[in-house]
Design a protein around this motif. Structure first.
Motif, PDB file in Angstrom:
ATOM      1  N   UNK A  62      47.641 -13.042 -10.593  1.00 25.19           N
ATOM      2  CA  UNK A  62      48.962 -13.637 -10.793  1.00 25.19           C
ATOM      3  C   UNK A  62      49.844 -12.714 -11.617  1.00 25.19           C
ATOM      4  N   UNK A  63      49.288 -12.090 -12.645  1.00 29.26           N
ATOM      5  CA  UNK A  63      50.095 -11.206 -13.488  1.00 29.26           C
ATOM      6  C   UNK A  63      50.519  -9.959 -12.720  1.00 29.26           C
ATOM      7  N   UNK A  64      49.659  -9.450 -11.848  1.00 24.68           N
ATOM      8  CA  UNK A  64      50.053  -8.278 -11.061  1.00 24.68           C
ATOM      9  C   UNK A  64      51.129  -8.650 -10.048  1.00 24.68           C
ATOM     10  N   UNK A  65      51.024  -9.853  -9.479  1.00 26.25           N
ATOM     11  CA  UNK A  65      52.077 -10.311  -8.561  1.00 26.25           C
ATOM     12  C   UNK A  65      53.397 -10.466  -9.304  1.00 26.25           C
ATOM     13  N   UNK A  66      53.345 -11.004 -10.514  1.00 21.37           N
ATOM     14  CA  UNK A  66      54.564 -11.181 -11.303  1.00 21.37           C
ATOM     15  C   UNK A  66      55.168  -9.824 -11.650  1.00 21.37           C
ATOM     16  N   UNK A  67      54.318  -8.853 -11.965  1.00 21.97           N
ATOM     17  CA  UNK A  67      54.821  -7.517 -12.288  1.00 21.97           C
ATOM     18  C   UNK A  67      55.479  -6.883 -11.064  1.00 21.97           C
ATOM     19  N   UNK A  68      54.850  -7.044  -9.908  1.00 28.99           N
ATOM     20  CA  UNK A  68      55.440  -6.491  -8.684  1.00 28.99           C
ATOM     21  C   UNK A  68      56.787  -7.144  -8.386  1.00 28.99           C
ATOM     22  N   UNK A  69      56.889  -8.437  -8.553  1.00 32.62           N
ATOM     23  CA  UNK A  69      58.154  -9.140  -8.328  1.00 32.62           C
ATOM     24  C   UNK A  69      59.224  -8.650  -9.298  1.00 32.62           C
ATOM     25  N   UNK A  70      58.838  -8.423 -10.552  1.00 28.84           N
ATOM     26  CA  UNK A  70      59.793  -7.950 -11.547  1.00 28.84           C
ATOM     27  C   UNK A  70      60.290  -6.554 -11.182  1.00 28.84           C
TER      28      UNK A  70
END
Length: 82
Positions: A62-70
């Protein structure tokens, strides 16, 4: 064919008690119980560790997905400003 009757079990139990004595048998029983308790505790801790690792992997995903979205948002903002 080779079944053990209750009478034979009682005779075997009496011989064991005579050979080892009640104190030694009680100690062996306590040691065996402690070993089983430790084994169960280790197994439950292993299950908790496995659950924690699964949860930790989900959080990382989830944190890697959030980083990619950011990153995508930042790139789109930079394109808009240019």
């Amino acid at each position: 064919m080779f079944g053990i009757s209750p009478m034979q079990l009682l005779i075997i139990l009496a011989i064991v008690v005579l050979l080892f004595g009640t104190k030694k048998l009680r100690g062996i029983g306590g040691d065996l119980g402690g070993a089983l308790k430790g084994f169960k505790k280790a197994m439950s801790e292993e299950d908790k560790d496995a659950d924690f690792k699964k949860t930790d992997e989900k959080v990382e995903d989830k944190s890697s997905e959030a980083a990619e979205n950011k990153i995508k948002e930042t790139k789109s903002e930079q394109k808009e400003s240019n």
